[in-house]
Scaffold this active site. Structure first.
Site, PDB file in Angstrom:
ATOM      1  N   GLY A  26       0.829  -1.215   0.000  1.00  0.00           N
ATOM      2  CA  GLY A  26       0.000   0.000   0.000  1.00  0.00           C
ATOM      3  C   GLY A  26       0.853   1.250   0.000  1.00  0.00           C
ATOM      4  O   GLY A  26       2.061   1.192  -0.211  1.00  0.00           O
ATOM      5  N   ALA A  29       2.759   1.044   3.634  1.00  0.00           N
ATOM      6  CA  ALA A  29       3.315  -0.191   4.192  1.00  0.00           C
ATOM      7  C   ALA A  29       3.347  -1.297   3.149  1.00  0.00           C
ATOM      8  O   ALA A  29       2.626  -1.254   2.156  1.00  0.00           O
ATOM      9  CB  ALA A  29       2.467  -0.635   5.381  1.00  0.00           C
ATOM     10  N   GLU A 122      -3.148 -10.803  13.260  1.00  0.00           N
ATOM     11  CA  GLU A 122      -3.924 -11.879  12.646  1.00  0.00           C
ATOM     12  C   GLU A 122      -4.067 -11.619  11.140  1.00  0.00           C
ATOM     13  O   GLU A 122      -4.259 -10.476  10.717  1.00  0.00           O
ATOM     14  CB  GLU A 122      -5.307 -11.879  13.306  1.00  0.00           C
ATOM     15  CG  GLU A 122      -6.331 -12.784  12.679  1.00  0.00           C
ATOM     16  CD  GLU A 122      -7.748 -12.485  13.198  1.00  0.00           C
ATOM     17  OE1 GLU A 122      -8.684 -13.095  12.695  1.00  0.00           O
ATOM     18  OE2 GLU A 122      -7.895 -11.631  14.084  1.00  0.00           O
ATOM     19  N   VAL A 124      -6.469 -11.822   8.220  1.00  0.00           N
ATOM     20  CA  VAL A 124      -7.911 -11.998   8.026  1.00  0.00           C
ATOM     21  C   VAL A 124      -8.114 -12.813   6.748  1.00  0.00           C
ATOM     22  O   VAL A 124      -7.602 -12.445   5.684  1.00  0.00           O
ATOM     23  CB  VAL A 124      -8.636 -10.638   7.936  1.00  0.00           C
ATOM     24  CG1 VAL A 124     -10.137 -10.828   7.777  1.00  0.00           C
ATOM     25  CG2 VAL A 124      -8.327  -9.793   9.174  1.00  0.00           C
ATOM     26  N   ASP A 168      -9.011   7.345   8.383  1.00  0.00           N
ATOM     27  CA  ASP A 168      -8.761   6.946   6.989  1.00  0.00           C
ATOM     28  C   ASP A 168      -9.673   5.779   6.628  1.00  0.00           C
ATOM     29  O   ASP A 168      -9.285   4.867   5.902  1.00  0.00           O
ATOM     30  CB  ASP A 168      -7.289   6.570   6.809  1.00  0.00           C
ATOM     31  CG  ASP A 168      -6.876   6.443   5.334  1.00  0.00           C
ATOM     32  OD1 ASP A 168      -7.572   7.012   4.467  1.00  0.00           O
ATOM     33  OD2 ASP A 168      -5.874   5.770   5.046  1.00  0.00           O
ATOM     34  N   ASP A 185      -5.928  -0.825   9.149  1.00  0.00           N
ATOM     35  CA  ASP A 185      -5.141   0.355   8.771  1.00  0.00           C
ATOM     36  C   ASP A 185      -5.399   1.564   9.671  1.00  0.00           C
ATOM     37  O   ASP A 185      -6.014   2.539   9.270  1.00  0.00           O
ATOM     38  CB  ASP A 185      -5.420   0.701   7.295  1.00  0.00           C
ATOM     39  CG  ASP A 185      -4.296   1.528   6.693  1.00  0.00           C
ATOM     40  OD1 ASP A 185      -3.309   1.809   7.397  1.00  0.00           O
ATOM     41  OD2 ASP A 185      -4.407   1.899   5.510  1.00  0.00           O
TER      42      ASP A 185
END
Ligand SMILES: Nc1ncnc2c1ncn2[C@@H]1O[C@H](COP(=O)(O)OP(=O)(O)O)[C@@H](O)[C@H]1O
Ligand SMILES: [Mg+2]
Length: 286
Positions: A26, A29, A122, A124, A168, A185
């Site tokens: 992204g 990150a 975790e 997802v 965000d 995020d």
């Protein structure tokens, strides 16, 4: 895959056993699927602060508490120690927010900690163990949109009760698994009470989510959840049990400022006339 440089220290410390593959990279990150303690988990590697927009950072950081005063002074001075601390604070903000929110009942990835600028959490997934899609890649029926929108509004309420505005929130920062939406995020999460931009960020978060779900259930366009929540929050009446309606009566009185000013002017003129009459009467007496 070959261990990326930034994950090497975590491998050496035994926090990560293996790196499986890279997910999205992204804007802020790069995210990897890793194995850790026998489980598949997610490792989010933050890009350096230098590459991020500082203008944005300043807006979000307002009101963010730094307990240690040496750290606070260093951050203000902008020394290299300060920049390092600022970066840590930014990165720790996400893991802190994840812990706070999962405790508050918001569905977020379970956090395991943040080490050397890498957040372990975790992964997802859907039922088959594939990485869960982002909301942006999911279409749904009107019923499903109404249900999920209500769920997300409830999460936004729980966040606000915990003193946090996401800042965000959008269809790109919500994953969808078989239980529903999962919020991700959060490095830019803001302190709802201390940040002057908190309300406008809340409005934008809610508008983004509402606009997305309104593509499937257009009636959502008429709702005003941000204003409803904020009005209750400001007077200390927002609780996790609050049942939101999406209805908000906007205060029309501000539009009446002109009328109020007219009245003040009229009262003033009346008083002036009275004073003049009095002085006329007095001078008549002389
Ligand atoms: N816990 C997670 N489980 C599965 N996928 C994730 C997880 N966290 C992030 N991702 C994926 O990585 C992408 C980027 O992560 P995000 O936290 O949104 O960082 P960025 O600031 O780069 O947008 C997300 O859009 C999502 O596709
Ligand atoms: Mg994102």
């Amino acid at each position: 895959m070959k261990i990326p440089k930034r994950l090497q220290p975590l491998v050496e410390d035994g926090l990560i056993d293996d790196v499986l593959y890279q997910l999205m990279s992204g804007k802020e990150a790069t995210v990897f699927a890793v194995t850790s303690q026998g489980e598949v988990r997610c490792a989010k590697v933050y890009k350096e602060a230098m590459k991020r927009s500082f203008k944005k950072a300043a807006q979000y950081q307002e009101g963010r508490k730094v307990k240690n005063s040496r750290r606070a002074r260093a951050m203000e001075k902008g020394s290299s120690f300060g920049r390092k601390q600022q970066e840590d604070a930014w990165q720790n903000a996400e893991v802190d927010a994840l812990f706070t929110l999962s405790k508050a009942g918001v569905r977020v990835p379970q956090p395991f900690g943040c080490y050397d600028g890498v957040l372990l959490m975790e992964l997802v997934t859907d039922d088959e163990g594939n990485v869960a899609p982002r909301l942006n890649d999911v279409s749904m029926s009107a019923e499903q949109a109404l249900e999920d929108h209500a769920q997300v509004m409830h999460y936004v309420l729980l966040m606000l009760c915990a003193g946090i505005v996401h800042g965000d929130l959008s269809e790109f920062n919500v994953l969808v698994d078989s239980y529903g939406p999962v919020i991700i995020d959060l490095p830019q999460a803001v302190n709802a009470a201390a940040n002057n931009n908190a309300f406008s960020m809340l409005q934008r978060d809610v508008r983004n989510m509402t606009d997305y779900y309104a593509e499937f259930a257009p009636e959502l366009k008429e709702t005003h959840y941000a204003e409803e929540m904020w009005a209750l929050f400001q007077v200390g009446k927002l609780t996790p049990e609050t049942e939101l309606t999406g209805y908000f009566e906007f205060d029309e009185s501000e539009a009446d400022v002109d009328t109020v000013l007219e009245e003040i002017k009229a009262a003033f003129e009346e008083e002036q006339a009275r004073v003049e009459r009095m002085s006329d009467a007095n001078s008549d007496d002389e």
